[in-house]
Design an enzyme around this catalytic site. Sequence first.
Site, short mmCIF file in Angstrom:
data_model
loop_
_atom_site.label_atom_id
_atom_site.label_comp_id
_atom_site.label_asym_id
_atom_site.label_seq_id
_atom_site.Cartn_x
_atom_site.Cartn_y
_atom_site.Cartn_z
N GLU A 1 0.84 -1.20 0.00
CA GLU A 1 0.00 0.00 0.00
C GLU A 1 0.88 1.24 0.00
OE1 GLU A 1 0.84 1.54 2.92
OE2 GLU A 1 1.77 -0.31 3.55
N GLU B 1 4.67 -0.48 1.45
CA GLU B 1 4.81 -0.66 0.00
C GLU B 1 4.75 -2.13 -0.44
OE1 GLU B 1 8.41 1.14 -1.42
OE2 GLU B 1 7.91 3.13 -0.66
#
Length: 350
Positions: A170, A313
């Site tokens: 994310e 991430e």
Amino acid sequence: MTIEQVINEIKPANQKAMQMCENRFDSIAKPLKSLGKLEYAIIKIAGMIEKHEVEIDKKALVIMCADNGVVEEKITQTGQEVTAIVAENFLKNKTSVSIMAGYTNTKLFPIDIGIAKDTNLTNKKIAYGTKNFAKEPAMTKEEAAQAILTGISTVFELKKKGYQIIATGEMGIGNTTTSSAIASVLLEKSVDEVTGRGAGLSNEGLIRKIKVINDAILLHQPNKEDMIDILSKIGGFDIGGLIGVFLGGARYRIPVVIDGFISAVAALMAVKMNPLVKDYLLPSHVSKEPAAQMILDEIGLSPFITCDMCLGEGTGAVALFPILDMAVRVYQEMSTFEQIKVDAYQPLDA
């Protein structure tokens, strides 16, 4: 297809395939169960895919990218504009996870599910960021459902393309605030117990972050039994998309790797929607965020990696791939006791 239909179509892991995989591991010329969690991971994958011939060569990383309106409350070190900058860099091989993904032969799929400006990412934008949940619900219930369905459809698309395992990631400034709010509700813990500094808040910033979350929960009174209600009131589009990825993984029988705190919160929400989702989850690491271990404990999973990572991430999820690759190679290629003409190890009574 509706969310309810997807939830109802999720089936348990295939126990026969898992047993066949375990039998193969036990026949390999090494001490029984000596690869520990590595063996368990491959056995679990066999149950997910319903066959003992495990292959995870074609890997994907889905990164849900979105902005959070609560950033207005100054609960982050950086501004909202950073979300789009970092998200665009996923396409340029200029982020940590991009480099790690290249090393592990993982294809990146960064998705704009709600960034506050237009981007060059795959466009599945629900809105230009959520509302500020300090003042109003983060999104409508319809938008929350749309975010989840976006994640589900993403898994379906990857399944059709032949991907065999999916890592989750994310990007969204302010998403440790939304995740901490959800964790407080689901774990029934005080906000200060589950809230950390995110990407690097000062003491003053942390105090403000905790107050904003506390006030929002009191304002909106999210129903801890209703994941759509929680997501719409205090969540984010990125979390909604990841909930969908976890539900989709279970529905379409693809292993999905949890990343850190934010990803784990989404995984817990998916498990709350259907406990069978747990059969299709692989943890990667335990984040430094205060609630990270609590969330994994609530799901009932133990991390493979403990490196004090907190980058997000999808970095932790991708870091698991080389470990899984090594386990698969041993499983596929190592000689058996019979082949080397040595008596097999026998299980001992506990």
